[in-house]
Design an enzyme around this catalytic site. Structure first.
Site, PDB file in Angstrom:
ATOM      1  N   LYS A 178       0.861  -1.199   0.000  1.00 34.78           N
ATOM      2  CA  LYS A 178       0.000   0.000   0.000  1.00 34.78           C
ATOM      3  C   LYS A 178       0.894   1.245   0.000  1.00 34.78           C
ATOM      4  CE  LYS A 178      -3.332  -2.751   2.507  1.00 34.78           C
ATOM      5  NZ  LYS A 178      -4.609  -2.802   3.170  1.00 34.78           N
TER       6      LYS A 178
ATOM      7  N   GLY B 114      -7.341  -4.920   6.735  1.00 36.16           N
ATOM      8  CA  GLY B 114      -6.730  -3.943   7.629  1.00 36.16           C
ATOM      9  C   GLY B 114      -7.468  -3.758   8.946  1.00 36.16           C
TER      10      GLY B 114
ATOM     11  N   SER C 226      -6.554  -9.453   6.800  1.00 35.09           N
ATOM     12  CA  SER C 226      -5.992  -9.689   8.132  1.00 35.09           C
ATOM     13  C   SER C 226      -5.332 -11.062   8.287  1.00 35.09           C
ATOM     14  CB  SER C 226      -7.058  -9.457   9.206  1.00 35.09           C
ATOM     15  OG  SER C 226      -7.483  -8.103   9.177  1.00 35.09           O
TER      16      SER C 226
HETATM   17  C1  PEP Z   1      -4.718  -6.067   1.403  1.00 34.42           C
HETATM   18  O1  PEP Z   1      -4.374  -4.907   1.376  1.00 34.42           O
HETATM   19  O2  PEP Z   1      -4.879  -6.668   0.330  1.00 34.42           O
HETATM   20  C2  PEP Z   1      -4.948  -6.728   2.692  1.00 34.42           C
HETATM   21  C3  PEP Z   1      -5.454  -7.935   2.693  1.00 34.42           C
HETATM   22  O3  PEP Z   1      -4.624  -6.027   3.837  1.00 34.42           O
HETATM   23  P1  PEP Z   1      -4.537  -6.599   5.335  1.00 34.42           P
HETATM   24  O4  PEP Z   1      -3.686  -7.844   5.273  1.00 34.42           O
HETATM   25  O5  PEP Z   1      -3.906  -5.508   6.126  1.00 34.42           O
HETATM   26  O6  PEP Z   1      -5.921  -6.933   5.781  1.00 34.42           O
END
Ligand code: PEP
Length: 236
Positions: free
Chosen positions: A9, A166, A196
């Site tokens: 990101k 997230g 997550s």
């Molecule tokens: C993502 O950005 O694709 C994602 C799954 O983020 P996170 O692992 O933080 O949930």
């Protein structure tokens, strides 16, 4: 063999990305690990990285053009400079935070497909849809395939429920297997889970039926954790 992808990101700098990529590369090489690993850094951190064949650098986003007047965007001319041939399309943050429509996403998909890129195509439902049940969830997810040629040979899918991204809230194993088996019965492509995923649950999730790997944000940004995630899934 699990596919493990890290989505940076808007995190890491050129310097910390270079050190991250080199460390992952050394880890894969010295432990003879065959997982397919993909890292999506920020575009400002692209470089001419030398990597083993199972480590790929991809773009989190790019515009559907080779070059042109698209202020703030990059196209394939800029990606070519770094040999980047892998792209994430349809991520929930692009859809819901940056406001990309299905129409724009489908145009981007068509363009990058025509250029032969490996596409990691993301789908997933928001909380209110999840709360209305599996049928509604699948209906919503299938709409995200509108305009998308799912027969494309260089396609990997990622099911990422928006409420799990997230948030620290992972979908249950039942949630994941229900949605994955339904998608897979329609579209027989590698299918990652995202939302997550962390060191403690990556193995269990990646071992589920119909799960071919994980797309990971937050938990992948710390190099030691990311190496542990790869280690925990290396024999799947
Ligand atoms: C993502 O950005 O694709 C994602 C799954 O983020 P996170 O692992 O933080 O949930």
């Amino acid at each position: 063999m699990a596919i493990i992808a890290s989505n940076f990101k808007t995190n890491h700098t050129r310097k910390s990305t270079a050190s991250f990529v080199n460390e992952v590369n050394e880890f894969l090489k010295s432990n003879d690990i065959s997982n397919e690993v993909i890292v999506f850094p920020t575009a400002t951190s692209f470089d001419e990285f030398e990597t083993v064949s199972n480590l790929t650098i991809g773009a989190q986003n790019a515009y559907a053009a080779e070059k042109g007047s698209y202020t703030g965007e990059i196209g394939t001319v800029q990606l070519d400079e770094f040999g980047i041939k892998t792209i994430l399309i349809g991520h929930s943050e692009r859809r819901h935070v940056l406001g990309e429509s299905q129409d724009e996403i489908a145009k981007k998909y068509d363009f990058y497909m025509s250029k032969g890129y490996k596409i990691i195509y993301c789908i997933g439902e928001p909380l209110e849809v999840k709360e209305s049940g599996l049928d509604k969830t699948l209906e919503y997810v299938y709409e995200q395939f509108e305009g998308i040629d799912t027969n494309y040979e260089n396609l990997i899918l990622a099911y990422e429920p928006v409420w799990a991204i997230g948030t620290g809230v992972t979908a249950t194993n039942d949630d994941i297997t229900n949605v994955h088996s339904a998608i897979k019965s329609r579209i027989p492509k590698p299918l990652l889970y995202g939302g997550s995923v962390k060191v403690a649950n990556v193995r269990e999730i990646c071992a589920l039926d119909g799960v071919d790997g994980a797309l990971i944000g937050t938990a992948s940004w710390i190099i030691e954790d990311f190496k542990q995630i790869i280690e925990n899934t290396k024999d799947l």
